[in-house]
Design a protein around this motif. Structure first.
Motif, short mmCIF file in Angstrom:
data_model
loop_
_atom_site.label_atom_id
_atom_site.label_comp_id
_atom_site.label_asym_id
_atom_site.label_seq_id
_atom_site.Cartn_x
_atom_site.Cartn_y
_atom_site.Cartn_z
N LEU A 42 0.87 -1.18 0.00
CA LEU A 42 0.00 0.00 0.00
C LEU A 42 0.91 1.22 0.00
O LEU A 42 1.59 1.49 0.99
CB LEU A 42 -0.92 0.00 1.22
CG LEU A 42 -1.69 -1.29 1.53
CD1 LEU A 42 -2.59 -1.08 2.74
CD2 LEU A 42 -2.48 -1.78 0.33
N LYS A 43 0.94 1.97 -1.07
CA LYS A 43 1.96 3.00 -1.24
C LYS A 43 1.79 4.16 -0.24
O LYS A 43 2.69 4.45 0.53
CB LYS A 43 1.98 3.51 -2.67
CG LYS A 43 2.64 2.51 -3.63
CD LYS A 43 2.79 3.08 -5.02
CE LYS A 43 3.65 2.18 -5.88
NZ LYS A 43 5.08 2.31 -5.59
N SER A 44 0.68 4.86 -0.28
CA SER A 44 0.40 5.90 0.71
C SER A 44 -1.05 6.34 0.54
O SER A 44 -1.65 6.15 -0.53
CB SER A 44 1.32 7.12 0.54
OG SER A 44 0.97 7.88 -0.61
N HIS A 45 -1.65 6.90 1.60
CA HIS A 45 -3.00 7.45 1.55
C HIS A 45 -4.02 6.44 1.00
O HIS A 45 -4.99 6.81 0.33
CB HIS A 45 -3.04 8.71 0.69
CG HIS A 45 -2.20 9.83 1.21
ND1 HIS A 45 -0.84 9.91 0.96
CD2 HIS A 45 -2.51 10.91 1.97
CE1 HIS A 45 -0.35 10.99 1.53
NE2 HIS A 45 -1.34 11.62 2.17
N VAL A 46 -3.82 5.18 1.27
CA VAL A 46 -4.73 4.13 0.82
C VAL A 46 -5.65 3.75 1.97
O VAL A 46 -5.20 3.59 3.11
CB VAL A 46 -3.96 2.89 0.33
CG1 VAL A 46 -4.92 1.72 0.03
CG2 VAL A 46 -3.12 3.22 -0.89
N VAL A 47 -6.94 3.56 1.68
CA VAL A 47 -7.90 3.07 2.66
C VAL A 47 -8.33 1.66 2.25
O VAL A 47 -8.82 1.46 1.14
CB VAL A 47 -9.14 3.98 2.77
CG1 VAL A 47 -10.18 3.36 3.69
CG2 VAL A 47 -8.74 5.37 3.26
N VAL A 48 -8.12 0.71 3.15
CA VAL A 48 -8.62 -0.65 2.96
C VAL A 48 -9.45 -0.98 4.20
O VAL A 48 -8.92 -0.97 5.33
CB VAL A 48 -7.50 -1.69 2.79
CG1 VAL A 48 -8.10 -3.05 2.44
CG2 VAL A 48 -6.51 -1.25 1.71
N THR A 49 -10.72 -1.25 4.01
CA THR A 49 -11.61 -1.41 5.16
C THR A 49 -12.58 -2.55 4.89
O THR A 49 -12.51 -3.22 3.87
CB THR A 49 -12.35 -0.09 5.45
OG1 THR A 49 -13.08 -0.21 6.67
CG2 THR A 49 -13.29 0.29 4.32
N GLY A 50 -13.49 -2.78 5.84
CA GLY A 50 -14.46 -3.86 5.70
C GLY A 50 -13.79 -5.22 5.74
O GLY A 50 -12.61 -5.36 6.06
N ASP A 51 -14.57 -6.24 5.39
CA ASP A 51 -14.06 -7.62 5.32
C ASP A 51 -13.42 -7.79 3.95
O ASP A 51 -14.05 -8.25 3.00
CB ASP A 51 -15.21 -8.60 5.53
CG ASP A 51 -14.74 -10.04 5.63
OD1 ASP A 51 -13.55 -10.30 5.35
OD2 ASP A 51 -15.56 -10.91 5.99
#
Length: 262
Positions: A42-51
């Protein structure tokens, strides 16, 4: 998570699972149900959420948002998932949503895809391997894209549409009906303009296979589309590619077809 590299300015919530060699850059946010396989970056400013699960070697570029709730007014917070395969390249501002209860509960993305800046994959989609979504291409909910599909820039795919393996959608095209495997579709309201010859040749399709597909499209254009397909499906000596196209036509669908023009 012990072997992962997490920038001090990133937020990884308790419960997230990070495999070896994962790199989480600055200002990223990783939610508590996220699973990142080995080598995810994940390079920067990435949102990974949930399942959300991301397969090994996938690289996600700045400002992408993966796993946020679907853009579906019927969604009521039910538990659904987003599963992304291996070695994908997910560029800036890409969005991918999980499934909904009404669509099976899971969105799946295959391996080795390229999702260019601003592309969108909506809820309950099934995206195959080696798929390319060019800049700002959008795939609506419940769509099924086969392997090796290319969707051109600024194009839109209507919900419930199926796009068969190896098809290509030209730039600035609105696709409102199913697209045959290996088809080429382009125009403000997309029409089937023949075969994706460039894609077929790149994948090493034999001349005899291409000729058979051309002849099949001519036959489909000359009569009743589905009746012709049913008749052809019973003919002996079909090539594997002809069989794939005919099985696609005769399979279950929520949409009509972009049929070959006479």
């Amino acid at each position: 998570m012990a072997d992962a590299t997490v920038h001090p300015l990133a937020l990884v919530e308790a419960g997230a699972e990070l495999a070896a060699d994962v790199v989480v850059g600055p200002f990223c946010h990783v939610g508590p149900q996220v699973r990142l396989a080995a080598g995810v970056h994940l390079k920067s400013h990435v949102v990974v959420t949930g399942d959300t699960a991301i397969g090994e070697g996938t690289v996600v570029f700045p400002f992408a948002c993966l796993g946020e709730v679907p853009q579906d007014l019927k969604f009521r917070g039910e538990e659904t998932r987003l599963v992304i395969g291996a070695r994908n390249r997910i560029r800036e501002y890409v969005t991918m949503n999980p499934g909904t209860q009404g669509g099976g509960g899971v969105t799946t993305v295959g391996d080795d895809g390229l999702f260019m800046a601003g592309a969108h994959v909506a809820h309950d989609c099934r995206i195959g391997d080696r798929v390319i979504l060019v800049n700002h291409a959008s795939v609506a909910g419940h769509c099924d894209l086969g392997d090796d599909v290319i969707v051109g820039g600024l194009s839109g795919v209507h919900q419930f549409v199926r796009i068969g393996r190896g098809a290509m959608i030209g730039a600035v095209t609105m696709v409102t009906a199913d697209v045959l495997p290996f088809g080429l579709v382009q125009g403000p309201r997309g029409q089937l303009d023949g075969l994706n010859l460039v894609g077929l040749k790149r994948r090493g399709a034999a001349r005899a296979d291409i000729a058979a597909l051309r002849e099949l499209l001519g036959a489909l254009a000359s009569g009743s589309f589905r009746d012709t397909a049913r008749s052809r499906a019973e003919a002996p000596g079909l090539t594997a590619m002809e069989r794939e196209v005919l099985d696609f036509i005769l399979g279950p669908s929520e949409r009509s077809f972009l049929a070959p023009r006479p």
